[in-house]
Write a protein that holds these residues in place. Structure first.
Motif, PDB file in Angstrom:
ATOM      1  N   ALA A  30       3.860  -2.578 -66.785  1.00 41.76           N
ATOM      2  CA  ALA A  30       4.727  -1.945 -65.784  1.00 41.76           C
ATOM      3  C   ALA A  30       5.592  -0.879 -66.456  1.00 41.76           C
ATOM      4  N   LYS A  33      11.607   1.579 -65.606  1.00 42.09           N
ATOM      5  CA  LYS A  33      12.137   2.173 -64.380  1.00 42.09           C
ATOM      6  C   LYS A  33      13.331   3.068 -64.682  1.00 42.09           C
ATOM      7  N   GLU A  60      15.594   2.111 -55.097  1.00 41.07           N
ATOM      8  CA  GLU A  60      14.335   1.468 -55.498  1.00 41.07           C
ATOM      9  C   GLU A  60      14.445   0.863 -56.902  1.00 41.07           C
ATOM     10  N   VAL A  62      15.443   2.256 -59.684  1.00 47.53           N
ATOM     11  CA  VAL A  62      15.066   3.172 -60.760  1.00 47.53           C
ATOM     12  C   VAL A  62      16.326   3.881 -61.249  1.00 47.53           C
ATOM     13  N   GLU A 260       2.854   5.682 -61.671  1.00 50.38           N
ATOM     14  CA  GLU A 260       3.549   4.925 -60.631  1.00 50.38           C
ATOM     15  C   GLU A 260       4.880   5.575 -60.269  1.00 50.38           C
ATOM     16  N   LEU A 264       6.242   7.412 -56.719  1.00 52.10           N
ATOM     17  CA  LEU A 264       7.522   7.063 -56.102  1.00 52.10           C
ATOM     18  C   LEU A 264       8.397   8.307 -55.932  1.00 52.10           C
ATOM     19  N   GLU A 311       0.872   0.591 -49.950  1.00 48.94           N
ATOM     20  CA  GLU A 311       2.208   1.178 -49.875  1.00 48.94           C
ATOM     21  C   GLU A 311       2.712   1.234 -48.436  1.00 48.94           C
ATOM     22  N   TYR A 316       7.455  -0.515 -52.164  1.00 48.37           N
ATOM     23  CA  TYR A 316       6.678   0.238 -53.156  1.00 48.37           C
ATOM     24  C   TYR A 316       6.327  -0.574 -54.394  1.00 48.37           C
ATOM     25  N   TRP A 317       7.309  -1.262 -54.994  1.00 50.99           N
ATOM     26  CA  TRP A 317       7.038  -1.931 -56.268  1.00 50.99           C
ATOM     27  C   TRP A 317       6.124  -3.141 -56.093  1.00 50.99           C
ATOM     28  N   SER A 320       2.778  -1.585 -55.873  1.00 44.81           N
ATOM     29  CA  SER A 320       2.392  -1.090 -57.201  1.00 44.81           C
ATOM     30  C   SER A 320       1.903  -2.216 -58.094  1.00 44.81           C
ATOM     31  N   ASN A 321       2.593  -3.355 -58.063  1.00 49.55           N
ATOM     32  CA  ASN A 321       2.186  -4.494 -58.896  1.00 49.55           C
ATOM     33  C   ASN A 321       0.855  -5.077 -58.442  1.00 49.55           C
TER      34      ASN A 321
END
Length: 425
Positions: A30, A33, A60, A62, A260, A264, A311, A316-317, A320-321
């Motif tokens: 991953a 972030k 998010e 980040v 990723e 985003l 999505e 989102y995360w 993504s995972n």
């Protein structure tokens, strides 16, 4: 029975674990972030836009760091020095191919404004600025880069004119005071400096009569029209139609930056810039049109296909995972298919084993009836009654297996009847 079950289940479990472990070695970790964005000066539109991105991205989870600079040229340097991950860039400031920098998106128009002092006459062509005092923007800025192109096309240089490298605010002040005759600035129409200059009766703005000619020569430029009264109907700003040249504000990224995080960022960029603007139609921006640098592969995919179905369904995360772990699904499905096929036989065997385990005792009783004495037969009769109680208490099976259960009961009744006949005879 338990031993047989574990001899089957433990190897299967170990095989599943080994498959997951081997596949996990091929999965990208991953991303961290955190993003550092090179913006420009704090009073510029790039910085204000970056603040909006920061607010949305930090929702998010980040972390966003904003790195101020002198402008587009300076931002390129910050990317190359690995001090920034993403940067704002005025389209046209980079011509040559860059292996380590890729385009993300064009996000809005940036008009080139040429303001000059109102001395009782109008300037219709840039060449009329020859011999004047002109500010072309600070060193490292996109304004300076574009202004030099336009001035050079019109034969204006340091030999025949006085050139100054002032930032937008200082150039505005010097122009109002009369210390310079003209200034170039690339900026959004929302800029306070632009509005102040447009409303100042001592200052005029150059309307490019040959705007389309410039746009043909420079593919990154576009001819736009600012119509009379557009900025302020009450004050009638501007007081006539103005032909402008406009480049676009671009976002660029290091080529090795996380895919990723790129997706985003583009989601948030779209959220900010897809609305109608003074010069742009709804959903005209962001886009990947007329980019000077090669598009990042992930950005290209995003513009072609948009959000993935994951999505659209999940935050989102989470999406993504799930997408990152899709490699684990392949060996899992490969193992689950034969396991699924073998599940029902294994289930049937497990259920029946709960019944069949009693048959060893039942067979032993049946084989010994003919050789037992009366007292022993009476004892075995008691054992059968006791065995029935144990079976009823310990054996729990679904309704679909009750046939085998009642067969066991019938076999016990049969043995019980045989014992009773022998006792009666």
């Amino acid at each position: 029975m338990k031993y047989k079950f574990f001899t089957i289940s433990i190897p299967i479990l170990l095989l599943v674990i080994a498959s997951f472990y081997i596949t996990s070695k091929f999965i990208k970790p991953a991303p961290k972030k955190e993003i550092t964005i090179a913006t420009g000066t704090k009073n510029g539109n790039y910085y204000k836009t970056a603040l909006i991105y920061k607010e949305l991205l930090e929702k998010e989870n980040v972390k966003v760091n904003l790195l101020t600079s002198e402008g587009s040229i300076d931002n390129i340097k910050l990317l190359k020095e690995n001090k920034a991950d993403i940067a704002f860039l005025q389209n046209g400031t980079i011509k040559s191919h860059q292996e380590d920098i890729k385009s993300l998106a064009s996000i809005y128009y940036e008009p080139l404004w040429v303001f000059y002092r109102n001395e009782g006459f109008s300037i219709n062509y840039v060449i009329q600025l020859i011999s004047k005092k002109i500010s072309i923007g600070k060193e490292g800025s996109g304004t300076k880069d574009l202004a030099l192109k336009v001035l050079e096309d019109n034969g204006i240089n340091k030999e025949n004119s006085q050139i100054f490298n002032y930032d937008a605010n200082r150039a505005k002040d010097e122009l109002i005071k009369g210390n310079i005759d003209a200034m170039f600035v690339v900026s959004s129409h929302n800029s306070e400096a632009i509005r102040e200059l447009l409303s100042n009766p001592k200052i005029n703005v150059l309307s490019f009569k040959r705007a389309k000619a410039y746009s043909r020569k420079y593919p990154f430029l576009e001819a736009l029209t600012l119509y009379e009264g557009t900025l302020d109907l009450y004050k009638n700003l501007p007081d006539e139609n103005i032909n402008l040249l406009a480049t676009t504000a671009n976002l660029v990224v290091k080529s090795d930056f996380s895919e990723e995080l790129i997706r985003l960022v583009l989601k948030k960029v779209k959220e900010v810039h897809e609305k109608k603007d003074l010069f742009a139609k709804p959903q005209q921006f962001p886009n990947n049109i007329n980019m000077q640098l090669e598009m990042h592969e992930e950005a290209q995919r995003y513009f072609e296909y948009g959000d993935t179905w994951l999505e659209k369904i999940f935050p989102y995360w989470i999406a993504s995972n799930i997408d990152r772990l899709k490699l684990l699904i392949i060996p899992l499905l490969t193992l689950l298919f034969p396991l699924f096929k073998g599940f029902f036989p294994l289930y049937t065997w497990t259920m029946r084993s709960k019944i069949y385990k009693w048959y060893e005792k039942v067979r032993k009783l049946d084989n010994n009836i003919e050789t037992l004495e009366k007292k022993e037969l009476e004892e075995e009769l008691k054992n059968i009654q006791k065995l029935k109680g144990e079976i009823q208490k310990e054996t729990r099976v679904p309704l679909s297996f009750m046939g085998e259960y009642y067969n066991l009961q019938l076999h016990l009744d049969l043995i019980e009847n045989k014992i009773e006949k022998r006792l009666s005879s």
